[in-house]
Write a protein that holds these residues in place. Sequence first.
Motif, short mmCIF file in Angstrom:
data_model
loop_
_atom_site.label_atom_id
_atom_site.label_comp_id
_atom_site.label_asym_id
_atom_site.label_seq_id
_atom_site.Cartn_x
_atom_site.Cartn_y
_atom_site.Cartn_z
N THR A 111 -2.46 0.66 -4.52
CA THR A 111 -1.64 -0.78 -4.16
C THR A 111 -1.03 -1.16 -5.28
OG1 THR A 111 -3.69 -1.95 -4.69
CG2 THR A 111 -3.46 -1.35 -2.34
N VAL A 133 -1.32 -5.14 1.74
CA VAL A 133 -2.80 -5.51 1.72
C VAL A 133 -2.88 -6.77 2.63
CG1 VAL A 133 -4.71 -6.18 0.09
CG2 VAL A 133 -3.00 -4.47 -0.34
N ILE A 157 0.90 -1.27 -0.05
CA ILE A 157 0.12 0.10 -0.14
C ILE A 157 1.00 1.17 0.05
CG2 ILE A 157 -1.84 1.31 1.20
CD1 ILE A 157 -2.14 -1.06 2.77
N ALA A 209 -10.64 -1.15 0.69
CA ALA A 209 -10.69 -2.54 1.22
C ALA A 209 -11.92 -2.84 1.00
CB ALA A 209 -10.56 -2.33 2.58
N VAL A 256 -9.18 -3.11 8.45
CA VAL A 256 -8.44 -2.11 8.27
C VAL A 256 -7.44 -1.48 9.42
CG1 VAL A 256 -8.08 0.32 7.29
CG2 VAL A 256 -9.58 -1.27 6.08
N LEU A 284 -8.62 4.04 2.67
CA LEU A 284 -8.13 2.77 2.94
C LEU A 284 -9.42 1.77 3.02
CD1 LEU A 284 -5.23 3.33 5.39
CD2 LEU A 284 -5.00 2.50 2.99
N MET A 336 -6.74 -3.97 4.78
CA MET A 336 -5.24 -3.05 4.80
C MET A 336 -4.72 -2.59 6.08
SD MET A 336 -5.33 -1.41 1.59
CE MET A 336 -6.54 -1.80 0.04
#
Lengths: 289, 289
Positions: free
Chosen positions: B246, B269, B139, B201, B274, B197, B208
């Motif tokens: 990503t 990832v 990421i 996700a 998250v 994020l 993440m």
Amino acid sequence: MDERAALALLSGRVAGAGDDCAVFDESLLTTDMLHETTDFPDGTTRYTAGWRAVAASLSDVAAMGGAASAAVAIYAAPAFDEDELTAFVEGASDVCESVAAEYVGGDLDTHEEFTAATTVLGRAENPVLRSGASPGEAICVTGTLGRSAAALRLFERGDDARANELFRFSPRVAAGRAIGQQATAMMDSSDGLARSLHQLADASECGMRVSETLPIDESVTEVADDPDEAHELGVFFGEDFELVFTVPEDDLETVQENSPVAVTRIGTVVEDSVALDGDRLPDRGFTHG
Amino acid sequence: MDERAALALLSGRVAGAGDDCAVFDESLLTTDMLHETTDFPDGTTRYTAGWRAVAASLSDVAAMGGAASAAVAIYAAPAFDEDELTAFVEGASDVCESVAAEYVGGDLDTHEEFTAATTVLGRAENPVLRSGASPGEAICVTGTLGRSAAALRLFERGDDARANELFRFSPRVAAGRAIGQQATAMMDSSDGLARSLHQLADASECGMRVSETLPIDESVTEVADDPDEAHELGVFFGEDFELVFTVPEDDLETVQENSPVAVTRIGTVVEDSVALDGDRLPDRGFTHG
């Protein structure tokens, strides 16, 4: 500085601006903002608002003889009601479908006043500008004039169903494509017929003489108190989004045959001044808020 | 219905919507609205407003790895001041020039609150969506985080010159083009790193894990009262328009070499959830008004 002066400033500073759409390569791009206090009277449904907002931008593409490819819209409101938002998107999608364009999405914004900002992407190999009219050519309009003025009266009277229907105008994209093959100058009548004629005359450095019976919509005759008022609403009010254009005399019949909507000849391009039935036609109309 | 639910409704109903831009054929179209009460603090110049409004739409094109072709803007204000309008158009033109796009014009609207609505047309043969991330990938973010948050503090303190400078962010169009060759999922950080994020996700159906030091802008450290507040501004505030993306581990070095701006790896990832430094990262940020 009033809106017209500001627009002139904008067009003087930006390459490609100043006609109904910005033109670059063979693409057309146009954007408009409509909002509750000036554009959507009480009684306007969100479906009609979505339709009309996108249609206003589609009309700009039509006015240059272009095909419409895709549209986006911003829906700005104090709160997001699911039914209202859905109706808006349906109106926007349906008007796109009616002219073979794709409604591809948009954005949301929290805004005190309900506001719609729309953008349409189009294409035209030879976009029709406002500046190509020459003395001797015929001046024409599509469809009928005054429907939006009539719609406002009907909203005032509470006849919302009919008013909404009149308000959902058909953007003249197919007509613009057909007419654009022969038209020498074209724009839409969103600021009213009188102002459109002045703008075509200014851009083309010529005059316009209107001498034929104008195609005033029958709804106008119905809502107006007398023929003078009907004339006022049909000539000056605007917001109708019909095409106003000029075409060589020899091409007039071809244009009338090829256009999918009625084309009425209303006069002749002359050397200078803009006149209606022998009198100077004032350069006034509805200055869009 | 809050803005995110409404956006979901919009994207569910409209083909092509739901990512940073609408996608059709190989074209990208994106539109945004910014307005005074929520987006332009006291002290924002009209030059900065024009720059930033158009840059926000350019950033959406960057976030899909696209090239930006053309931009239009609507300038809506209670009155049209020549200097203000000129400055706005200059800002809009200059930011377009900085990314090799053309500012092709726009429209005006009389509006109680100063509002800018912008649209950018871009193109991408293989637009990078939000949905392509896979566990094990790196990421990354471009540039630094928190500049807009710092700008707001500086506006509050009356340091308008520095605030305006920080507010005129560079849309990452060139970086997005370069990174887009390898990136598997990408978006911009306009809603803040945390929310970005979560959105990546959700779209990619993965998790993440952020474990590296974040590239918080030095201006944030300067305006924040303590490190905790600097972290809050850098992670949650948003409005920075950096790229969050990503990329497979093996491509990370290539991406860092090819990007014209710094690319910082911030994590990996994972299968689900998250997290930042081992703690669940809340899905909150700035919900744009």
